[in-house]
Design an enzyme around this catalytic site. Structure first.
Site, PDB file in Angstrom:
ATOM      1  N   HIS A  55       3.557  -2.284   3.215  1.00 35.87           N
ATOM      2  CA  HIS A  55       3.694  -0.958   2.611  1.00 35.87           C
ATOM      3  C   HIS A  55       5.085  -0.832   2.002  1.00 35.87           C
ATOM      4  CE1 HIS A  55       0.604  -0.501   5.749  1.00 35.87           C
ATOM      5  NE2 HIS A  55       0.104   0.493   5.020  1.00 35.87           N
ATOM      6  N   HIS A 103      -5.600   3.152  -4.150  1.00 35.06           N
ATOM      7  CA  HIS A 103      -5.638   3.371  -2.700  1.00 35.06           C
ATOM      8  C   HIS A 103      -6.013   4.818  -2.374  1.00 35.06           C
ATOM      9  CE1 HIS A 103      -5.038   2.131   1.373  1.00 35.06           C
ATOM     10  NE2 HIS A 103      -3.932   2.826   1.588  1.00 35.06           N
ATOM     11  N   HIS A 161      -5.533   9.545   0.710  1.00 35.09           N
ATOM     12  CA  HIS A 161      -5.688   8.699   1.893  1.00 35.09           C
ATOM     13  C   HIS A 161      -6.619   9.230   2.982  1.00 35.09           C
ATOM     14  CE1 HIS A 161      -4.351   5.788   5.014  1.00 35.09           C
ATOM     15  NE2 HIS A 161      -4.022   5.050   3.976  1.00 35.09           N
ATOM     16  N   ASP A 217       0.810  -1.217   0.000  1.00 39.79           N
ATOM     17  CA  ASP A 217       0.000   0.000   0.000  1.00 39.79           C
ATOM     18  C   ASP A 217       0.843   1.267   0.000  1.00 39.79           C
ATOM     19  OD1 ASP A 217      -2.181  -1.652   0.228  1.00 39.79           O
ATOM     20  OD2 ASP A 217      -2.986  -0.680   2.034  1.00 39.79           O
TER      21      ASP A 217
END
Length: 240
Positions: free
Chosen positions: A194, A100, A104, A49
């Site tokens: 990540h 994604h 965020h 991510d």
């Protein structure tokens, strides 16, 4: 499948979506991943991510050496806009590109208009860079609700959550990251990591080797689901 809510730590620097920079010329660069039949093999999806970031190039070298493809859930503002060449490189190496959001936010705490904006910006930019828009998304912190599901459905995006995470946003020790992933990984599961934190990439070789020793084959999300393609709007924690 039923929608679910999963908690995780907030990435630093999240803000309101802004317009992307100059639009690049489109180029079709998506390549097929290493062939794996997850109807026969015991597969687990390896996902990353919030990139690309400063550690992504090293990660791509590790994955190439290990002959593994992963799914990258791309962050628009700090990832796609800053590292367009890495986005192209991910696609051309057979990795799966997914959404994604642009910056965020918790999608459950913004308007439906902003949910669409957050997702559509990434869809547009990835398509301009690679010739194809993603078909998968991961809501920040795993937070989803019927509004997120509906916007995702309208954009052709299935929601992909996870079964195991190493909390590498908080703990940067590669040994800890490796141990946590291997302790929780299982067939048809989805691993969340990540590519924007310093301890993650050093942990990846051990994670891949450890998965293989357990008879698990790391693959992309779409490979994991094989013929049972994730449906737009639905939320999935695994492939079962």
């Amino acid at each position: 499948m039923a929608l679910v809510l999963v908690g995780a730590a907030v990435l630093a620097g999240c803000g309101t979506a802004s317009s992307p920079g100059p639009k690049p010329s489109p180029s079709s660069s998506w390549a097929a991943p290493y062939p794996v039949d997850c109807r026969k093999a015991s597969c687990v999806a390896l996902t990353f991510d919030a990139g690309p970031g400063p550690y992504t190039e090293s990660l791509l070298e590790v994955l190439k050496a290990k002959r593994v493809n992963a799914t990258f859930f791309l962050l628009g503002k700090s990832g796609v806009a800053r590292y367009p060449d890495l986005v192209r490189r991910e696609a051309s190496a057979g990795h799966e590109l997914a959404n994604h959001t642009w910056s965020h936010p918790r999608l459950t705490e913004v308007s439906a208009v902003e949910i669409r904006r957050q997702l559509a910006l990434v869809q547009e930019q990835v398509k301009l860079l690679t010739g194809r828009a993603p078909s998968l998304m991961r809501p920040p912190q795993g937070r989803t609700d019927p509004r997120v599901a509906e916007v995702s459905r309208s954009l052709g995006l299935a929601q992909i959550l996870w079964t195991v995470t190493a909390s590498d946003y908080r703990d940067h020790d590669p040994k800890v990251i490796t141990q946590r992933v291997l302790a929780g990984a299982g067939r048809n599961g989805i691993i969340l990591l990540h590519d924007v934190y310093p301890g993650t990439v050093p942990a990846v070789p051990g994670i891949i080797d450890g998965l293989r020793k357990r008879g698990l084959t790391p693959v992309t999300v779409s490979q994991l689901f094989a013929t049972n393609k994730p449906q737009p709007g639905h939320a999935y924690r695994n492939a079962t």
